[in-house]
Design an enzyme around this catalytic site. Sequence first.
Site, PDB file in Angstrom:
ATOM      1  N   GLY A  33     -13.583  -5.475  61.623  1.00 25.21           N
ATOM      2  CA  GLY A  33     -13.997  -4.139  62.054  1.00 25.21           C
ATOM      3  C   GLY A  33     -15.395  -3.816  61.587  1.00 25.21           C
ATOM      4  N   GLU A  34     -16.037  -3.013  62.386  1.00 28.30           N
ATOM      5  CA  GLU A  34     -17.373  -2.545  62.018  1.00 28.30           C
ATOM      6  C   GLU A  34     -17.354  -1.062  62.302  1.00 28.30           C
ATOM      7  OE1 GLU A  34     -20.781  -4.451  61.449  1.00 28.30           O
ATOM      8  OE2 GLU A  34     -20.791  -2.441  60.583  1.00 28.30           O
ATOM      9  N   THR A  36     -18.530   3.110  61.438  1.00 27.84           N
ATOM     10  CA  THR A  36     -19.712   3.877  61.105  1.00 27.84           C
ATOM     11  C   THR A  36     -19.930   3.847  59.606  1.00 27.84           C
ATOM     12  OG1 THR A  36     -18.870   5.320  62.793  1.00 27.84           O
ATOM     13  CG2 THR A  36     -20.782   6.118  61.592  1.00 27.84           C
ATOM     14  N   TYR A  37     -18.849   3.792  58.869  1.00 27.41           N
ATOM     15  CA  TYR A  37     -18.959   3.927  57.427  1.00 27.41           C
ATOM     16  C   TYR A  37     -18.836   2.607  56.676  1.00 27.41           C
ATOM     17  CZ  TYR A  37     -18.419   8.562  59.177  1.00 27.41           C
ATOM     18  OH  TYR A  37     -18.590   9.704  59.918  1.00 27.41           O
ATOM     19  N   GLY A  38     -18.741   1.489  57.359  1.00 30.39           N
ATOM     20  CA  GLY A  38     -18.685   0.205  56.657  1.00 30.39           C
ATOM     21  C   GLY A  38     -17.961  -0.864  57.438  1.00 30.39           C
ATOM     22  N   VAL A  40     -15.091  -3.936  57.898  1.00 32.25           N
ATOM     23  CA  VAL A  40     -13.719  -4.197  57.469  1.00 32.25           C
ATOM     24  C   VAL A  40     -13.465  -5.702  57.593  1.00 32.25           C
ATOM     25  CG1 VAL A  40     -11.279  -3.668  57.832  1.00 32.25           C
ATOM     26  CG2 VAL A  40     -13.008  -1.913  58.272  1.00 32.25           C
ATOM     27  N   LYS A  55     -12.101  -2.715  53.187  1.00 28.67           N
ATOM     28  CA  LYS A  55     -13.062  -1.853  53.890  1.00 28.67           C
ATOM     29  C   LYS A  55     -14.205  -1.548  52.921  1.00 28.67           C
ATOM     30  CE  LYS A  55     -13.375   2.601  56.288  1.00 28.67           C
ATOM     31  NZ  LYS A  55     -12.620   3.645  56.986  1.00 28.67           N
ATOM     32  N   ASP A 164      -9.711  12.408  63.826  1.00 28.63           N
ATOM     33  CA  ASP A 164     -10.335  11.306  64.582  1.00 28.63           C
ATOM     34  C   ASP A 164      -9.273  10.380  65.172  1.00 28.63           C
ATOM     35  OD1 ASP A 164     -12.398   9.933  65.752  1.00 28.63           O
ATOM     36  OD2 ASP A 164     -12.939   8.794  63.957  1.00 28.63           O
TER      37      ASP A 164
HETATM   38  N1  LIG Z   1      -5.927  -2.047  57.256  1.00 30.34           N
HETATM   39  C1  LIG Z   1      -6.538  -2.653  58.263  1.00 30.34           C
HETATM   40  N2  LIG Z   1      -6.073  -3.824  58.742  1.00 30.34           N
HETATM   41  C2  LIG Z   1      -6.677  -4.453  59.759  1.00 30.34           C
HETATM   42  N3  LIG Z   1      -7.749  -3.967  60.409  1.00 30.34           N
HETATM   43  C3  LIG Z   1      -8.266  -2.810  59.996  1.00 30.34           C
HETATM   44  C4  LIG Z   1      -7.694  -2.089  58.906  1.00 30.34           C
HETATM   45  N4  LIG Z   1      -8.407  -0.953  58.719  1.00 30.34           N
HETATM   46  C5  LIG Z   1      -9.364  -0.967  59.662  1.00 30.34           C
HETATM   47  N5  LIG Z   1      -9.300  -2.081  60.428  1.00 30.34           N
HETATM   48  C6  LIG Z   1     -10.151  -2.434  61.584  1.00 30.34           C
HETATM   49  O1  LIG Z   1     -11.460  -1.990  61.341  1.00 30.34           O
HETATM   50  C7  LIG Z   1     -11.850  -1.004  62.310  1.00 30.34           C
HETATM   51  C8  LIG Z   1     -12.720   0.050  61.660  1.00 30.34           C
HETATM   52  O2  LIG Z   1     -12.002   0.616  60.584  1.00 30.34           O
HETATM   53  P1  LIG Z   1     -12.125   2.160  60.219  1.00 30.34           P
HETATM   54  O3  LIG Z   1     -11.886   2.947  61.466  1.00 30.34           O
HETATM   55  O4  LIG Z   1     -11.262   2.468  59.062  1.00 30.34           O
HETATM   56  O5  LIG Z   1     -13.643   2.213  59.796  1.00 30.34           O
HETATM   57  P2  LIG Z   1     -14.697   3.341  60.080  1.00 30.34           P
HETATM   58  O6  LIG Z   1     -15.959   2.873  59.459  1.00 30.34           O
HETATM   59  O7  LIG Z   1     -14.213   4.641  59.603  1.00 30.34           O
HETATM   60  O8  LIG Z   1     -14.749   3.271  61.664  1.00 30.34           O
HETATM   61  P3  LIG Z   1     -15.123   4.374  62.737  1.00 30.34           P
HETATM   62  O9  LIG Z   1     -16.589   4.234  62.958  1.00 30.34           O
HETATM   63  O10 LIG Z   1     -14.324   3.947  63.942  1.00 30.34           O
HETATM   64  O11 LIG Z   1     -14.725   5.703  62.231  1.00 30.34           O
HETATM   65  C9  LIG Z   1     -10.546  -0.479  62.899  1.00 30.34           C
HETATM   66  O12 LIG Z   1     -10.691  -0.029  64.216  1.00 30.34           O
HETATM   67  C10 LIG Z   1      -9.645  -1.710  62.820  1.00 30.34           C
HETATM   68  O13 LIG Z   1      -9.813  -2.544  63.957  1.00 30.34           O
END
Ligand SMILES: Nc1ncnc2c1ncn2[C@@H]1O[C@H](COP(=O)(O)OP(=O)(O)OP(=O)(O)O)[C@@H](O)[C@H]1O
Length: 510
Positions: A33-34, A36-38, A40, A55, A164
Amino acid sequence: MAIADFGQLNMEEPPPFWGSRGVDCFEKLEQVGEGTYGQVYMAREIKTGEIVALKKIRMDNEREGFPITAIREIKILKKLDHPNVIHLKEIVTSPGRDRDDQGKPDNNKYKGGIYMVFEYMDHDLTGLSDRSTQGFTVPQIKCYMKQLLTGLHYCHIKKVLHRDIKGSNLLIDNEGNLKLADFGLARSYSHDHDGNLTNRVITLWYRPPELLLGATKYGPAIDMWSVGCIFAELLNGKPILPGKTETEQLTKIYELCGSPDENNWPGVSKMPWFDQLKSPRPLRRRLREIYRNFDRHALELLERMLVLDPSQRISAKDALDADYFWTDPLPCDPKSLPKYESSHEFQTKKRRQEMRHNEEAAKKQKMQHPQQHSRWPAQQHGVGQTHAAPHWPAGPNHPVNNGPPPQIPAGGPSGHHYYQNPRGPAPGSNGYHHPSGNQTGGYNNNRSRGGYSSGSFPSQGRGAPYGAGPSGGYGVRPPNYSQSGGQYGGSGRGQNPMGGARNQRYGGWQ
Ligand SMILES: Nc1ncnc2c1ncn2[C@@H]1O[C@H](COP(=O)(O)OP(=O)(O)OP(=O)(O)O)[C@@H](O)[C@H]1O
């Protein structure tokens, strides 16, 4: 971005929880995952072999402290403990100066990266939807929706607004469990909340009309609008309100749900941006007409979720009691869902990019060697075609922070005919396939009502029945769509996947 002191993380928690272990206890396997805040990552704990998600908390702009958004996310996650809410296991730090993906050192005061360690989930709903080319079955949609609503109802009882809800924040494991994730924009609230909250939350496509009209006092109904959008998207096979700007988003909402006025939404004309953003001419509600092919009970529930006036919108608790979940075909047993190869939105986007790149390279080659091409065997379309029309296209995938929205142009809504000219299947013809076999066997169909305590969101949740944390422990089963087998077979009381009969499920923490 607001900052805080790292010390704020030591929330009366003894080690090893808050940051006493290093990230080197884990071996990073793959980026999934990528945000906005980091980033994954999928990772393995070296000592136990357990697979987790790491994360990374982005500290780029945090010269002096720890991002307040991360503090908020951690604090909120810490107070939530439910099988349909992602479990934060631990915080770990990187002992030395961490390097980013380009190998540049991370310059922050704590000398290294800070990571949240979560249980690992194989999919997010957006990635899974792309993977599941035949669409989801009705029992599967019911199963996911029920888990989403159960998790959200729990959050609302705990006085947390998610703010969200969208497909990529709904994580699913290969046991069919769905969990709400990404509490980076979440907030605690109270009914007597007098303070103003920001209305620049929720990814545009899932943002409710009250936020688009400038409301700064709001409650759980904002999340229920997003749930309605997800629900319709699952049934429809593609997003239903894909606006590009806040103004266009409102226009699309008006075209589907009618334009708001004092009759259907008392007080709407006093909303901060109503005059600027009202529909230039009255529009009638067309939801029933546009989605006439949806199943009757699905449409009834959707009608109650996508209500303009937030005070009349159905709550998560009442939605769980809707006939949709209690009529055939019933929600399936999560364990009976097919097991897919791991899929996250990040990975599907990457795959699509690679595919586009390959297609372009092939085209270039074709142009350079046209005569050679005519002798090639018939083109293999399989993979490319499958992905050519993804269910859920990438779009503005994060809350947008624009300035005040411009006025809707006179002459009426945009006139885009999204529903007349769909990119995917026509509304309602969503490619369900009903699994053969008994669809009714299984979950308790106890129709007696009244098990919920009165009041929509009781002020105190006791938390006990969910205290055990994520349920886990499902045995590995061959992928099948059986609605009747396994421990959910038969029709005894209390045998539904969320535990307990219809009128018993939430008794513990109301
Ligand atoms: N516990 C997890 N297990 C597997 N994949 C995960 C997990 N948590 C997050 N991910 C993957 O990483 C992505 C981004 O995670 P997350 O939404 O928590 O980050 P964010 O930086 O807040 O993203 P956004 O910009 O979407 O708000 C998720 O859409 C998912 O595909």
